[in-house]
Enzyme design. Structure first.
Site, PDB file in Angstrom:
ATOM      1  N   ASP A 176     -38.531  69.283 -23.655  1.00  0.00           N
ATOM      2  CA  ASP A 176     -37.810  69.645 -24.884  1.00  0.00           C
ATOM      3  C   ASP A 176     -37.007  68.456 -25.424  1.00  0.00           C
ATOM      4  O   ASP A 176     -36.544  67.621 -24.649  1.00  0.00           O
ATOM      5  CB  ASP A 176     -36.873  70.829 -24.571  1.00  0.00           C
ATOM      6  CG  ASP A 176     -36.346  71.469 -25.843  1.00  0.00           C
ATOM      7  OD1 ASP A 176     -36.966  71.291 -26.912  1.00  0.00           O
ATOM      8  OD2 ASP A 176     -35.303  72.142 -25.771  1.00  0.00           O
ATOM      9  N   ASN A 225     -37.976  66.569 -28.392  1.00  0.00           N
ATOM     10  CA  ASN A 225     -38.719  65.579 -29.183  1.00  0.00           C
ATOM     11  C   ASN A 225     -38.190  65.489 -30.615  1.00  0.00           C
ATOM     12  O   ASN A 225     -38.046  64.410 -31.171  1.00  0.00           O
ATOM     13  CB  ASN A 225     -40.208  65.952 -29.254  1.00  0.00           C
ATOM     14  CG  ASN A 225     -40.889  65.902 -27.917  1.00  0.00           C
ATOM     15  OD1 ASN A 225     -40.333  65.408 -26.948  1.00  0.00           O
ATOM     16  ND2 ASN A 225     -42.102  66.423 -27.859  1.00  0.00           N
ATOM     17  N   ARG A 253     -35.183  66.333 -31.813  1.00  0.00           N
ATOM     18  CA  ARG A 253     -33.848  65.736 -31.884  1.00  0.00           C
ATOM     19  C   ARG A 253     -33.899  64.226 -31.651  1.00  0.00           C
ATOM     20  O   ARG A 253     -33.174  63.460 -32.262  1.00  0.00           O
ATOM     21  CB  ARG A 253     -32.909  66.411 -30.869  1.00  0.00           C
ATOM     22  CG  ARG A 253     -32.303  67.700 -31.392  1.00  0.00           C
ATOM     23  CD  ARG A 253     -31.726  68.547 -30.294  1.00  0.00           C
ATOM     24  NE  ARG A 253     -32.786  69.227 -29.557  1.00  0.00           N
ATOM     25  CZ  ARG A 253     -32.595  69.847 -28.401  1.00  0.00           C
ATOM     26  NH1 ARG A 253     -31.408  69.841 -27.832  1.00  0.00           N
ATOM     27  NH2 ARG A 253     -33.605  70.472 -27.818  1.00  0.00           N
ATOM     28  N   ARG A 275     -40.177  64.424 -37.120  1.00  0.00           N
ATOM     29  CA  ARG A 275     -40.263  65.095 -35.810  1.00  0.00           C
ATOM     30  C   ARG A 275     -41.542  64.700 -35.062  1.00  0.00           C
ATOM     31  O   ARG A 275     -41.548  64.584 -33.842  1.00  0.00           O
ATOM     32  CB  ARG A 275     -40.250  66.615 -36.016  1.00  0.00           C
ATOM     33  CG  ARG A 275     -38.938  67.172 -36.540  1.00  0.00           C
ATOM     34  CD  ARG A 275     -39.067  68.680 -36.799  1.00  0.00           C
ATOM     35  NE  ARG A 275     -39.533  69.380 -35.623  1.00  0.00           N
ATOM     36  CZ  ARG A 275     -38.747  69.726 -34.597  1.00  0.00           C
ATOM     37  NH1 ARG A 275     -37.465  69.456 -34.641  1.00  0.00           N
ATOM     38  NH2 ARG A 275     -39.246  70.362 -33.569  1.00  0.00           N
ATOM     39  N   ASN A 329     -44.740  78.455 -30.929  1.00  0.00           N
ATOM     40  CA  ASN A 329     -44.706  77.224 -31.732  1.00  0.00           C
ATOM     41  C   ASN A 329     -45.552  77.321 -33.002  1.00  0.00           C
ATOM     42  O   ASN A 329     -45.461  76.465 -33.887  1.00  0.00           O
ATOM     43  CB  ASN A 329     -45.141  76.005 -30.901  1.00  0.00           C
ATOM     44  CG  ASN A 329     -44.099  75.557 -29.890  1.00  0.00           C
ATOM     45  OD1 ASN A 329     -44.425  74.962 -28.865  1.00  0.00           O
ATOM     46  ND2 ASN A 329     -42.822  75.827 -30.155  1.00  0.00           N
ATOM     47  N   ARG A 331     -32.504  77.329 -21.204  1.00  0.00           N
ATOM     48  CA  ARG A 331     -33.406  78.474 -21.410  1.00  0.00           C
ATOM     49  C   ARG A 331     -34.717  78.233 -20.690  1.00  0.00           C
ATOM     50  O   ARG A 331     -35.105  77.093 -20.456  1.00  0.00           O
ATOM     51  CB  ARG A 331     -33.743  78.635 -22.908  1.00  0.00           C
ATOM     52  CG  ARG A 331     -32.683  79.231 -23.765  1.00  0.00           C
ATOM     53  CD  ARG A 331     -33.228  79.529 -25.162  1.00  0.00           C
ATOM     54  NE  ARG A 331     -33.608  78.313 -25.871  1.00  0.00           N
ATOM     55  CZ  ARG A 331     -32.767  77.527 -26.527  1.00  0.00           C
ATOM     56  NH1 ARG A 331     -31.485  77.830 -26.579  1.00  0.00           N
ATOM     57  NH2 ARG A 331     -33.197  76.441 -27.142  1.00  0.00           N
TER      58      ARG A 331
HETATM   59  C1  FPP Z   1     -40.226  70.573 -27.661  1.00  0.00           C
HETATM   60  O1  FPP Z   1     -39.433  69.704 -28.411  1.00  0.00           O
HETATM   61  C2  FPP Z   1     -41.538  69.979 -27.484  1.00  0.00           C
HETATM   62  C3  FPP Z   1     -42.675  70.534 -27.926  1.00  0.00           C
HETATM   63  C4  FPP Z   1     -42.716  71.819 -28.658  1.00  0.00           C
HETATM   64  C5  FPP Z   1     -43.949  69.849 -27.775  1.00  0.00           C
HETATM   65  C6  FPP Z   1     -44.122  69.081 -26.507  1.00  0.00           C
HETATM   66  C7  FPP Z   1     -45.202  68.132 -26.720  1.00  0.00           C
HETATM   67  C8  FPP Z   1     -45.263  66.883 -26.223  1.00  0.00           C
HETATM   68  C9  FPP Z   1     -44.302  66.335 -25.266  1.00  0.00           C
HETATM   69  C10 FPP Z   1     -46.316  65.961 -26.627  1.00  0.00           C
HETATM   70  C11 FPP Z   1     -47.658  66.587 -26.654  1.00  0.00           C
HETATM   71  C12 FPP Z   1     -48.389  66.393 -25.393  1.00  0.00           C
HETATM   72  C13 FPP Z   1     -49.608  66.903 -25.267  1.00  0.00           C
HETATM   73  C14 FPP Z   1     -50.408  66.611 -24.064  1.00  0.00           C
HETATM   74  C15 FPP Z   1     -50.141  67.770 -26.301  1.00  0.00           C
HETATM   75  P1  FPP Z   1     -38.901  70.193 -29.819  1.00  0.00           P
HETATM   76  O2  FPP Z   1     -39.883  69.757 -30.846  1.00  0.00           O
HETATM   77  O3  FPP Z   1     -38.646  71.655 -29.790  1.00  0.00           O
HETATM   78  O4  FPP Z   1     -37.583  69.367 -29.931  1.00  0.00           O
HETATM   79  P2  FPP Z   1     -36.202  69.848 -30.562  1.00  0.00           P
HETATM   80  O5  FPP Z   1     -35.740  71.028 -29.743  1.00  0.00           O
HETATM   81  O6  FPP Z   1     -35.328  68.650 -30.398  1.00  0.00           O
HETATM   82  O7  FPP Z   1     -36.474  70.205 -31.997  1.00  0.00           O
END
Ligand code: FPP
Length: 252
Positions: free
Chosen positions: A28, A30, A32, A41, A76, A201
């Site tokens: 989690d 990415n 931010r 993002r 998602n 969470r």
């Molecule tokens: C959550 O961060 C991350 C995800 C929903 C995607 C995770 C995906 C990767 C690490 C890369 C993809 C890898 C493969 C193999 C497909 P968020 O976007 O919810 O971050 P935030 O909470 O800061 O908004």
């Protein structure tokens, strides 16, 4: 301190306690990470793939046998289409680019989650990656994609009920019998579940499987996660006492 239930590692030669056998990660933060740099993002997700590569390598070096990562949840789909498309594209690019090296390194790839709903090219690629690595045993990388624990449990419950009804499964329902219908049927339960980004969470990840996992919430955004963070997580895991509902043998 008495430690119960930490899986023994046969290759372990003493000194440090063995690494957890199965580590699962909610990757989690990415978005931010990208926002804080004025980037879209999607740039955070791209850097997230690099963090995943680092983590696979570090996990293997540190003696972890199973790594399961949450890449795309059934929830998602609520994100903007452009972000959803980026995440699908990243899965495709990751498998296309890394499959040969993962194969050579003895990595078995599994993708858990609902296969229906994936674009046909991605479903075919995932099938191929699973098929071509099915004989590998050195390290098990499982990518949860289009995965939600409630969805998985519902699919498993439906299939199990059907198997009991048609006589394929005999007798009363059991926990082991049910678990054999989960997407994770070939995997041991996770010993340690890590969530990055400082959020507390589980977000519909491995709800059945993590019943006795140690949970660790670390205050680092996923794209920054590195080997030192994983080492620190393992050290903190070793400080935990796992009792699985029992009591410490030394307790009075
Ligand atoms: C959550 O961060 C991350 C995800 C929903 C995607 C995770 C995906 C990767 C690490 C890369 C993809 C890898 C493969 C193999 C497909 P968020 O976007 O919810 O971050 P935030 O909470 O800061 O908004």
């Amino acid at each position: 301190m008495v430690r119960i239930g930490i899986s023994p590692d046969p290759s372990h030669s003493g000194g440090e306690p063995p690494a957890p056998r199965h580590v699962a990660i909610i990757m989690d933060g990415n978005g931010r990470w990208a926002n804080s740099r004025g980037l879209p993002r999607t740039a955070g997700h791209e850097r997230g793939v690099e963090a995943l590569r680092r983590t696979v390598e570090a996990a293997r070096d540190l003696g972890i046998s199973y790594l399961t990562v949450f890449s795309f949840s059934t929830e998602n789909w609520r994100r903007p289409a452009s972000e959803v498309n980026t995440l699908f594209g990243l899965l495709k690019a990751y498998v296309q680019r890394d499959l040969e090296r993962l194969k050579q390194d003895g990595v078995r790839i599994r993708v858990i989650g609902q296969r229906e709903g994936l674009p046909a090219d991605i479903a075919a690629l995932v099938d191929r990656a699973e098929r071509e690595t099915a004989h590998n045993t050195r390290f098990h990388l499982t990518i949860a994609f289009n995965y939600g624990s409630r969805n998985e449990i519902l699919r498993a419950a439906t299939a199990y009920a059907q198997a009991i009804a048609d006589g394929t499964c005999k007798g009363a329902a059991t926990e082991d019998g049910f678990a054999a219908f989960l997407d994770t049927r070939d995997l041991p339960d996770p010993d340690l579940v890590i969530r990055t980004s400082g959020e507390f969470r589980i977000s519909n990840f491995l709800l059945w499987q993590a019943a006795y996992a140690e949970l660790l919430f670390v205050d680092v955004l996923w794209p920054d996660f590195n080997r030192a963070h994983l080492e620190s997580a393992i050290s903190r895991y070793h400080e935990r006492e796992r009792r699985f509902g029992s009591v410490n043998p030394g307790a009075t």
